[in-house]
Design a protein around this motif. Structure first.
Motif, mmCIF file in Angstrom:
data_model
loop_
_atom_site.group_PDB
_atom_site.id
_atom_site.type_symbol
_atom_site.label_atom_id
_atom_site.label_comp_id
_atom_site.label_asym_id
_atom_site.label_seq_id
_atom_site.Cartn_x
_atom_site.Cartn_y
_atom_site.Cartn_z
ATOM 1 N N ILE A 230 11.755 -6.085 4.223
ATOM 2 C CA ILE A 230 12.462 -5.963 5.717
ATOM 3 C C ILE A 230 12.709 -7.401 6.069
ATOM 4 O O ILE A 230 11.918 -8.290 6.054
ATOM 5 C CB ILE A 230 11.280 -5.405 6.639
ATOM 6 C CG1 ILE A 230 10.989 -3.794 6.104
ATOM 7 C CG2 ILE A 230 11.956 -5.239 7.926
ATOM 8 C CD1 ILE A 230 9.915 -3.090 7.141
ATOM 9 N N VAL A 231 13.969 -7.315 6.473
ATOM 10 C CA VAL A 231 14.528 -8.610 6.917
ATOM 11 C C VAL A 231 15.203 -8.618 8.152
ATOM 12 O O VAL A 231 15.409 -7.505 8.623
ATOM 13 C CB VAL A 231 15.731 -9.382 5.976
ATOM 14 C CG1 VAL A 231 14.784 -9.707 4.346
ATOM 15 C CG2 VAL A 231 16.490 -8.453 5.588
ATOM 16 N N PRO A 232 15.419 -9.715 9.086
ATOM 17 C CA PRO A 232 16.116 -9.811 10.429
ATOM 18 C C PRO A 232 17.602 -9.170 10.027
ATOM 19 O O PRO A 232 18.164 -9.503 9.000
ATOM 20 C CB PRO A 232 16.431 -11.245 10.633
ATOM 21 C CG PRO A 232 15.153 -11.722 10.076
ATOM 22 C CD PRO A 232 15.066 -11.217 8.682
ATOM 23 N N ALA A 233 18.142 -8.530 11.058
ATOM 24 C CA ALA A 233 19.485 -7.799 10.686
ATOM 25 C C ALA A 233 20.600 -8.682 11.028
ATOM 26 O O ALA A 233 21.790 -8.365 10.689
ATOM 27 C CB ALA A 233 19.617 -6.459 11.503
ATOM 28 N N GLY A 234 20.232 -9.961 11.380
ATOM 29 C CA GLY A 234 21.263 -10.895 11.597
ATOM 30 C C GLY A 234 21.902 -11.164 12.795
ATOM 31 O O GLY A 234 22.727 -12.037 13.353
ATOM 32 N N ASN A 235 21.700 -10.182 13.778
ATOM 33 C CA ASN A 235 22.392 -10.092 15.092
ATOM 34 C C ASN A 235 21.485 -10.364 16.124
ATOM 35 O O ASN A 235 21.867 -10.145 17.211
ATOM 36 C CB ASN A 235 23.402 -8.764 15.133
ATOM 37 C CG ASN A 235 22.498 -7.629 15.163
ATOM 38 O OD1 ASN A 235 21.309 -7.674 14.493
ATOM 39 N ND2 ASN A 235 22.864 -6.412 14.801
ATOM 40 N N SER B 123 0.795 -1.105 -0.049
ATOM 41 C CA SER B 123 -0.088 0.167 0.043
ATOM 42 C C SER B 123 0.796 1.283 -0.056
ATOM 43 O O SER B 123 2.191 1.197 0.208
ATOM 44 C CB SER B 123 -1.067 0.136 1.272
ATOM 45 O OG SER B 123 -0.008 0.349 2.372
ATOM 46 N N ASP B 124 0.128 2.415 -0.300
ATOM 47 C CA ASP B 124 1.139 3.501 -0.668
ATOM 48 C C ASP B 124 1.418 4.080 0.863
ATOM 49 O O ASP B 124 2.620 4.502 1.195
ATOM 50 C CB ASP B 124 0.101 4.738 -1.084
ATOM 51 C CG ASP B 124 0.056 4.634 -2.519
ATOM 52 O OD1 ASP B 124 0.742 3.746 -3.206
ATOM 53 O OD2 ASP B 124 -0.786 4.956 -3.137
ATOM 54 N N SER B 125 0.516 3.778 1.819
ATOM 55 C CA SER B 125 0.896 4.197 3.284
ATOM 56 C C SER B 125 2.205 3.231 3.695
ATOM 57 O O SER B 125 3.119 3.662 4.324
ATOM 58 C CB SER B 125 -0.138 4.104 4.179
ATOM 59 O OG SER B 125 -0.888 2.709 4.211
ATOM 60 N N LYS C 162 4.044 5.300 16.349
ATOM 61 C CA LYS C 162 3.612 3.906 16.931
ATOM 62 C C LYS C 162 4.255 2.844 15.827
ATOM 63 O O LYS C 162 3.708 3.120 14.726
ATOM 64 C CB LYS C 162 2.257 3.885 17.393
ATOM 65 C CG LYS C 162 2.109 2.795 18.394
ATOM 66 C CD LYS C 162 0.563 2.669 18.745
ATOM 67 C CE LYS C 162 0.067 1.560 19.392
ATOM 68 N NZ LYS C 162 0.990 0.389 19.555
ATOM 69 N N TYR C 163 4.525 1.989 16.459
ATOM 70 C CA TYR C 163 5.161 0.708 15.521
ATOM 71 C C TYR C 163 3.992 0.204 14.610
ATOM 72 O O TYR C 163 2.818 -0.485 15.136
ATOM 73 C CB TYR C 163 5.617 -0.574 16.258
ATOM 74 C CG TYR C 163 6.495 -1.484 15.278
ATOM 75 C CD1 TYR C 163 7.614 -1.110 14.955
ATOM 76 C CD2 TYR C 163 6.114 -2.853 15.128
ATOM 77 C CE1 TYR C 163 8.283 -2.052 14.054
ATOM 78 C CE2 TYR C 163 6.580 -3.629 14.338
ATOM 79 C CZ TYR C 163 7.906 -3.153 14.028
ATOM 80 O OH TYR C 163 8.658 -4.104 13.081
ATOM 81 N N PRO C 164 3.819 0.329 13.326
ATOM 82 C CA PRO C 164 2.693 0.032 12.480
ATOM 83 C C PRO C 164 2.945 -1.429 12.172
ATOM 84 O O PRO C 164 2.836 -1.727 11.027
ATOM 85 C CB PRO C 164 2.751 0.873 11.222
ATOM 86 C CG PRO C 164 4.451 1.202 11.175
ATOM 87 C CD PRO C 164 5.083 0.951 12.484
ATOM 88 N N ARG C 165 2.402 -2.389 13.049
ATOM 89 C CA ARG C 165 2.805 -3.883 12.803
ATOM 90 C C ARG C 165 2.088 -4.346 11.487
ATOM 91 O O ARG C 165 2.886 -5.175 10.689
ATOM 92 C CB ARG C 165 2.373 -4.648 13.919
ATOM 93 C CG ARG C 165 2.915 -5.978 14.187
ATOM 94 C CD ARG C 165 2.527 -6.773 15.506
ATOM 95 N NE ARG C 165 2.800 -5.828 16.735
ATOM 96 C CZ ARG C 165 3.970 -6.100 17.525
ATOM 97 N NH1 ARG C 165 4.804 -6.812 16.905
ATOM 98 N NH2 ARG C 165 3.941 -5.383 18.199
ATOM 99 N N LYS C 166 1.039 -3.975 11.473
ATOM 100 C CA LYS C 166 0.048 -4.483 10.453
ATOM 101 C C LYS C 166 0.500 -4.125 8.932
ATOM 102 O O LYS C 166 0.584 -4.869 7.926
ATOM 103 C CB LYS C 166 -1.529 -3.915 10.539
ATOM 104 C CG LYS C 166 -2.608 -4.884 10.247
ATOM 105 C CD LYS C 166 -3.751 -4.456 10.336
ATOM 106 C CE LYS C 166 -5.035 -5.121 9.719
ATOM 107 N NZ LYS C 166 -6.393 -4.322 9.833
ATOM 108 N N GLU C 167 0.806 -2.709 8.769
ATOM 109 C CA GLU C 167 1.451 -2.162 7.786
ATOM 110 C C GLU C 167 2.820 -2.941 7.297
ATOM 111 O O GLU C 167 3.051 -3.143 6.053
ATOM 112 C CB GLU C 167 1.516 -0.504 7.566
ATOM 113 C CG GLU C 167 0.225 0.144 7.659
ATOM 114 C CD GLU C 167 -0.408 0.437 8.859
ATOM 115 O OE1 GLU C 167 0.105 -0.383 9.719
ATOM 116 O OE2 GLU C 167 -1.216 1.368 8.951
ATOM 117 N N LEU C 168 3.560 -3.209 8.224
ATOM 118 C CA LEU C 168 4.856 -3.634 7.869
ATOM 119 C C LEU C 168 4.836 -5.108 7.768
ATOM 120 O O LEU C 168 5.524 -5.600 6.842
ATOM 121 C CB LEU C 168 5.782 -3.401 9.173
ATOM 122 C CG LEU C 168 6.248 -1.958 9.488
ATOM 123 C CD1 LEU C 168 7.151 -1.947 10.530
ATOM 124 C CD2 LEU C 168 6.658 -1.197 8.226
#
Lengths: 391, 372
Positions: free
Chosen positions: B347-352, B302-304, B332-338
């Protein structure tokens, strides 16, 4: 409330619902999620020799794997069994449970009868699972020995056979394997319902021509013969369930002792034991093995299960990942500098079961939070420790 | 003038820039490494060239080694179903198996003929067993798996259970699976057989993330003969383009190709004049699935969500936690959008560990250029 919360952080099921392997293995109808959680613990033998998963499966020795309750003995046993059933090594995995239904030490003959039944059930399942008519043409001899195993397996196996014949293949990852639960066995892979399997099962239900009245270890020998005939090159017998709550270490030793007498003879027939035992019985077992003259030349291989903090941390991550989450711990849900994952791993004190129970308890505390507090807090941690369900 | 991209997803051997270092590393793993680990996951963000590398390995190694190609998406039935028995396209699997059996015979006469009376599972087991127990192959046989990200998790699981797992039933096989970080192996046999040696994985990862002017230059040199044979590009302009691209920080093979294609197709568009909208189209094309017919629907961002993503890339530092996010971005952490951004490997785990995340390498730098 708990499930809603877990779904909201991207988990497709509750990976902390139970920390007990038997419950995890039996809580769902399909191939258990337990296998996707599994992390091979550090197994060390004499001289800090590391035992890999492959060595655990392939070493042509009898191995004694010791661990504290909750160290993952049963999980390791279930995974070892699953690997034998899915590798093309032609190893028959036989699970020999000495659970709480046994109230007194068994005689050698009684062990024989129980082991023979365990072989019959596991052989039947693994023949169906790995059935390949191109490789193993069905001939009268093979059918005849399998029929005997079906008869020995008793009503459960016969009912299972009827269930397969009378029903469509279940809509499950395991296909026909989903029916294995009827005989207390975990499905580990997809099993198709082919015409060849149907034909084989129909033949297995026909009455046997030969009448035999064998008992105890003769039945074991018959099972081993059937396994050979069906192409199994060796047999791993996995002994578990010895440490039920009501049994003292002395009683555990007495229960196992007759079985040890057979170790040398069975090893000569490519039958190898994997004993999954509580640590408290290590010394009594060693005493028994020393006591028996026949076992004096026997090479005893003890293996210890060890969990280090790094492995426990990976275990936690694996649980989250296996449930489809990108979250790899509870730190993300906790207030800054609480270092909740570190606290959990430290409080687990080397026990994976304790770790899982602590996580589960903490989730329960978290979901009953006041709505205005969105993060796990230090009081939550203390509250959980005071009311924890696992010591 | 509107721009219609050339088909940049399909493997094109002329356009492929070989990466000898990673080939050597993978070959080393296949032949000597591995131990009791038979599966190597080739993990990289969307558009970084996983499929192309597999294609290259297939053509380069297929001459001397028995290599089986598996494109998971081709095995999925067109039927929209939740019934596991109906998820697989049995005809497609039969055609694939016939081809595999015919190919196998070139390496060893003992391989079975295709037998339509056997289930495909048994047929695969026969191939696996024969390779290990009856043939003396000069090199370990190999399975290259693509399309793992192009199907749903449920479909990937059914294919893993029934087609891939039997190949790790014996130690003599090796398997390379191209996948994005977030699409983990669920089948327990594949997972237990997956290479976990951190050194090996880190080396492969670093060799795969190509950077530098040499790569861009070679990519462009190969691009014109591969896609636009009839275009003559002035050598001086070509040098300017290649020079300009090598200055960009993203160094992402697909983005490079897309923008170069756009510039080449429409001579009025100089790279320096690309609009923000054009760059956004490029970004969206990068994360879209290879084929609109792939069983898993194309991810819609989505655009948002896209705006949040740009904000993260530009303001949240290289890697971040939920708490950093709230503190640094004031959101606020936009869990649903992310969630779809995690799903599609952006978006991926940073590995650490400790729940640190990052925007995938290459895409992060590209988004920063977008902001600029």
């Amino acid at each position: 409330m708990r499930l809603t919360f877990l779904n909201s952080i991207g988990l497709n099921h509750d990976p902390f619902a139970t920390p007990v392997a038997e419950q995890e293995a039996s809580s769902v109808d399909d191939i258990p999620t337990l296998y996707s959680y599994y992390l091979h613990p550090k197994l060390t033998s004499i001289g800090d020799l590391i035992i890999t998963e492959k060595a655990l499966r392939q070493m042509e020795k009898n191995l004694f794997i010791y661990g504290e309750p909750g160290d993952g003995k049963t999980t390791s046993r279930l995974v070892l069994e699953a690997e034998c059933r899915t590798q093309i090594e032609k190893t028959l995995a036989v699970t020999y449970l000495l659970g709480e239904d046994i109230e007194r030490p068994l005689t050698l003959e009684e062990h024989g009868a129980r082991l023979a039944k365990a072989i019959a059930i596991d052989l039947f399942i693994q023949v169906i699972e790995q059935f390949n008519p191109a490789d193993q043409p069905v001939n009268n001899k093979r059918i005849e020995v399998l029929k005997k195993q079906v008869a020995l397996g008793g009503r459960h196996i016969q009912r299972l056979t009827r269930l397969i014949l009378d029903n469509n293949i279940p809509n499950a990852r395991a296909g026909l394997g989903a029916y294995w639960r009827n005989v207390g066995i975990c499905p580990v892979q997809y099993v198709p319902k082919t015409d060849a399997i149907v034909e084989l099962l129909q033949k297995c239900l026909e009455k046997s021509r030969e009448k035999e009245h064998l008992t105890g270890w003769d039945l074991v020998a018959q099972g081993l013969y059937a396994a050979r005939l069906w192409g199994f090159k060796r047999i791993l017998v996995m002994v578990d369930g010895v440490d039920t709550r009501q049994r003292t270490p002395k009683a555990m030793g007495q229960l196992l002792e007759p079985l040890f007498e057979k170790l040398a003879g069975l090893t000569a027939q490519d039958v190898y034991f994997r004993f999954f035992l509580p640590l408290e019985i290590k010394k009594p077992v060693e005493r028994i093995l020393r006591k028996h003259k026949r076992l004096q030349n026997y090479k005893y291989i003890p293996i210890m299960i060890k969990w280090q903090e790094d492995s426990l941390r990976r275990l936690l991550v694996q649980r989250f990942f296996a449930a489809g989450s990108h979250i790899d711990g509870l730190d993300v849900l906790a207030e800054r500098n609480l270092n909740i994952d570190e606290k959990l791993v430290s409080a687990a004190n080397g026990s994976p079961r304790r770790l899982l129970q602590l996580v589960s308890d903490l989730i329960d505390v978290y979901v009953t939070h006041k709505p205005d507090e969105t993060r796990i807090t230090a009081p939550d941690w203390r509250n959980m420790l005071e009311n924890r369900t696992y010591d | 003038m509107s721009y219609t991209p050339t088909n940049l997803f399909e493997y094109n051997s002329t356009a492929f820039v070989p990466r000898p270092a990673i080939n050597a590393e993978i070959q080393c793993w296949v032949d000597s490494g591995g131990g009791d680990k038979q599966v190597l996951s080739l993990i990289a963000p969307p558009g970084s060239g996983k499929t192309w590398l597999l294609n290259y390995l297939m053509s380069a190694w297929g001459k001397q080694r028995f290599v089986i190609w598996v494109d998971i998406s081709t095995f999925i039935s067109k039927k929209d179903t939740i019934i596991k028995e109906e998820m697989l396209d049995l005809d497609a699997i039969s055609i694939w198996l016939k081809r595999v059996c015919a190919e196998a015979k070139k390496y060893c006469k003992h391989f079975p003929e295709y037998d339509a009376n056997l289930t495909f599972g048994r047929m695969i087991e026969l191939i696996v067993e024969t390779a290990c127990q009856r043939c003396e192959l000069a090199y370990l046989p190999l399975v290259l798996v693509d399309g793992y990200d192009d199907v749903s998790e449920e479909q990937a699981l059914v294919v893993s259970d029934r087609i891939l797992a039997p190949f790790v039933g014996d130690d003599c096989w090796r398997m390379i699976i191209a996948r994005r970080e977030e699409r983990r192996l669920i089948n327990f046999k594949l997972r237990n057989s997956e290479e976990t040696d951190k050194e090996v994985l880190a080396k492969i990862k670093s060799l795969f993330s190509v950077t530098g002017a040499d790569f861009v230059y070679e990519q462009f040199q190969r691009f014109i003969p591969a896609y636009h044979k009839n275009i003559t590009v002035d050598k001086r302009i070509f040098e300017i383009w290649a020079g300009a691209f090598s200055q960009y920080t993203w160094n992402h093979p697909f983005i490079n190709a897309y923008l170069f294609d756009q510039a080449t197709s429409n001579s009025s568009t100089a790279l320096s004049t690309l609009t923000c909208a054009q760059l956004m189209d490029c970004f969206k094309a990068t994360i879209q699935r290879r084929s609109p017919e792939a069983p898993k629907p194309i991810e819609k961002i989505s655009d948002s969500a896209f705006d949040i993503l740009r904000k993260i890339a530009c303001e949240a530092g290289e890697s971040w936690t939920e708490l950093d996010f709230e503190e640094q971005l004031g959101l606020k952490y936009p869990r649903k959008e992310l969630e779809p951004l995690f799903e599609s490997g952006i978006i991926v785990p940073a590995g650490n560990g400790y729940s640190r995340y990052k925007v995938a390498d290459g895409l992060r730098e590209f988004l920063r250029e977008l902001c600029a």
